[in-house]
Each structure stands twice: as C-alpha cells, then as structure tokens.
Design a protein around this motif. Sequence first.
Motif, PDB file in Angstrom:
ATOM      1  N   ARG A  93     -21.267 -39.203  45.993  1.00 12.81           N
ATOM      2  CA  ARG A  93     -20.829 -40.497  45.425  1.00 12.81           C
ATOM      3  C   ARG A  93     -21.935 -41.533  45.375  1.00 12.81           C
ATOM      4  NH1 ARG A  93     -15.398 -41.139  45.445  1.00 12.81           N
ATOM      5  NH2 ARG A  93     -15.842 -42.567  43.760  1.00 12.81           N
ATOM      6  N   CYS A  94     -23.146 -41.173  45.762  1.00  9.44           N
ATOM      7  CA  CYS A  94     -24.185 -42.192  45.957  1.00  9.44           C
ATOM      8  C   CYS A  94     -24.788 -42.659  44.635  1.00  9.44           C
ATOM      9  CB  CYS A  94     -25.284 -41.632  46.850  1.00  9.44           C
ATOM     10  SG  CYS A  94     -26.581 -42.842  47.166  1.00  9.44           S
ATOM     11  N   LEU A  95     -24.690 -43.944  44.366  1.00  9.18           N
ATOM     12  CA  LEU A  95     -25.267 -44.506  43.147  1.00  9.18           C
ATOM     13  C   LEU A  95     -26.794 -44.541  43.226  1.00  9.18           C
ATOM     14  CD1 LEU A  95     -22.837 -47.455  42.339  1.00  9.18           C
ATOM     15  CD2 LEU A  95     -22.881 -45.150  41.394  1.00  9.18           C
ATOM     16  N   GLY A  96     -27.328 -44.554  44.433  1.00 13.03           N
ATOM     17  CA  GLY A  96     -28.779 -44.558  44.592  1.00 13.03           C
ATOM     18  C   GLY A  96     -29.366 -43.157  44.675  1.00 13.03           C
ATOM     19  N   GLU A  97     -28.519 -42.168  44.616  1.00 11.04           N
ATOM     20  CA  GLU A  97     -28.930 -40.748  44.643  1.00 11.04           C
ATOM     21  C   GLU A  97     -29.680 -40.379  45.918  1.00 11.04           C
ATOM     22  OE1 GLU A  97     -29.436 -39.643  40.042  1.00 11.04           O
ATOM     23  OE2 GLU A  97     -30.682 -41.292  40.682  1.00 11.04           O
ATOM     24  N   PHE A 135     -34.857 -46.630  49.835  1.00 11.73           N
ATOM     25  CA  PHE A 135     -34.868 -47.997  49.303  1.00 11.73           C
ATOM     26  C   PHE A 135     -34.185 -48.092  47.946  1.00 11.73           C
ATOM     27  CE2 PHE A 135     -38.308 -47.937  52.408  1.00 11.73           C
ATOM     28  CZ  PHE A 135     -37.890 -48.996  53.201  1.00 11.73           C
ATOM     29  N   ARG A 136     -33.649 -46.991  47.486  1.00 11.40           N
ATOM     30  CA  ARG A 136     -32.840 -47.040  46.259  1.00 11.40           C
ATOM     31  C   ARG A 136     -31.394 -47.435  46.555  1.00 11.40           C
ATOM     32  NH1 ARG A 136     -33.875 -44.433  41.644  1.00 11.40           N
ATOM     33  NH2 ARG A 136     -31.768 -43.577  41.607  1.00 11.40           N
ATOM     34  N   CYS A 137     -31.059 -47.520  47.823  1.00 12.18           N
ATOM     35  CA  CYS A 137     -29.687 -47.887  48.184  1.00 12.18           C
ATOM     36  C   CYS A 137     -29.358 -49.273  47.653  1.00 12.18           C
ATOM     37  CB  CYS A 137     -29.528 -47.864  49.714  1.00 12.18           C
ATOM     38  SG  CYS A 137     -27.918 -48.496  50.247  1.00 12.18           S
ATOM     39  N   ILE A 138     -28.236 -49.391  46.968  1.00 11.39           N
ATOM     40  CA  ILE A 138     -27.832 -50.686  46.419  1.00 11.39           C
ATOM     41  C   ILE A 138     -26.643 -51.260  47.193  1.00 11.39           C
ATOM     42  CG2 ILE A 138     -28.700 -50.221  44.089  1.00 11.39           C
ATOM     43  CD1 ILE A 138     -25.728 -49.557  43.349  1.00 11.39           C
TER      44      ILE A 138
END
Length: 257
Positions: A175-179, A126-129
């Motif tokens: 590359r994931c901004l949400g880690e 759920f950290r995916c932006i």
Amino acid sequence: MSAKDSKETGPAEKVKAEEVKLIPVYVMGKRYYVPETLTIMKAMEYAGYRYIRGCGCRGGICGACATVYRKPGDYHLYVGLACQTVVEANMYLTQMPFYPANRASYDFEQLTSNPEEIFKLYPEVFRCIACNSCTKVCPMDVPVMDVISAIKQGDIARAATLSFSCIQCGLCVSRCLGELPQYHIAQLARRIYGSKIVPRAQHLIEAVAAVKGGKYQERLEALMKCDIKQLTEIYKAREMEPEMAGEDWTPAKRDYL
Ligand code: SF4
Ligand code: SF4
Ligand code: FES
C-alpha cells in the motif's frame, strides 16, 4: 495453490452440513460455500485449494498468509492473515503469498549504529510522504509510519522497538505510496539495535564463554552416544517449567546451567 470447485471435490474436512451453517465466500471471483466458523485459510482448503505457498505457521507468526478482501456495499479494502481471520458471508478475497520488496545487500559486520548507513542502503526511506497507509493496513498493529519516521530521525532504537511485532507479511509494502520496503528497513534497524546498540547481556556472555570453555562437552558427547530409545527416555524425564510458573521459577537441577 490449486483449486477445484468444492461441489465437485467435496469438503477437505469432515463437517456435517446440518451442524454448521455454510456461507458463500468468493475466492478470486469464484463462489464457494464454506462453514462460517472457519478461518480464511481453512475455508480455502475446505473449498479445495491446496497451499503450496502462502502458508507457514498457521499461528499468526510467520507472515506468509497475507489476505486482502472486500465486503459487499463497503468501499473499504480489508486485510488480514488468512490463518487468523474468520470468514464472513459474501467476502471477496484473495491471498498475497508474496509481495515484491527489494532488500539491500550488506555485510552486517561492517555496519555501525550510525543511521547514515541505513540511509545509504535504503535511500527510499526519504520518499515517505507520511500518508499512514502502512499503519492502517498492518495486521500486527505496528505503527509503520512512525517506524519510518523514527528511522528518518536517526532513532534506530525507537524504530526497532516500535517494529518488534512485525511478521514481514508485506502488506505495508503493498500500500506504500512512497514505494518503500518498510519491513526490510525495519528489520535492519532491529538487527543494528540488537547487535550494536543494546549492551550485551552479562549472562549471555557468561553462557557463551562456558560453551566455548567446554563445560557441556562431556554431556553432549554422552547424548550423542545414546540411541533413539534412550534419548526419548531422557526427553520424557526432563524437568519442565510448570504452567503459570512465575518469572522467578528456575529448575531444581541447575548444575548444567
Ligand atoms: S509492518 Fe508491514 S510487514 Fe510487518 S506485519 Fe505490519 S504490514 Fe506486515
Ligand atoms: S505507506 Fe509508505 S509513504 Fe505512506 S506513511 Fe507508510 S512508508 Fe510512508
Ligand atoms: S500461516 Fe503463518 S501467519 Fe498465517
């Protein structure tokens, strides 16, 4: 991985300079001249590198050889598989043999097909932006953001189907901004889908029952008594599927099926 200047060591492959054009590439900032026809993996070996990690199948399947590179005058950060991507003049590259991504620990037998279980194991989903960086970077054209989106919506079947081509190279994680560790999450979705959602194939159920019932025991024991010469002869004499055989091809000898 170890490296020496190609001028000092000479080429690892026998390529005649007059036949193949050499182009400059930069590996971790050092310039090497390599044949323009080589993949990045072969070019690095040509330059004197020896792969100890970051190389497996050499066929675009195992995901071990993720590479990032840039080209002069181009802001774009390119990615690819070293075993599949052909070198270009003046590319600056480096390999990412492994990118850390935490994998949740679970007893798979205890899991159900309830998506809540994935949420508990990977709350970071759920950290995916929805930045879509993962999709853009995937060398296998997996729509990674859509996979994560499907999981968030509880659609494990869709996540599993969309991520089928993932080779777990780790580039999306890098590359994931949400880690997120996307490929581990998608792998869990595929495992749940394959084991707990899709109906069992009847022919597989029958095959397992035949094995357990001892149908092949006698043949296996006979094989185990063969020496290497006999095994080789049996192997060579086996009936093989012809090239371009249609989907309905079956072997003539079917008594062991
Ligand atoms: S989904 Fe991620 S790990 Fe899988 S192939 Fe694409 S970039 Fe690699
Ligand atoms: S890179 Fe990470 S945050 Fe961006 S869409 Fe993919 S999973 Fe979501
Ligand atoms: S070495 Fe396996 S994908 Fe490149």
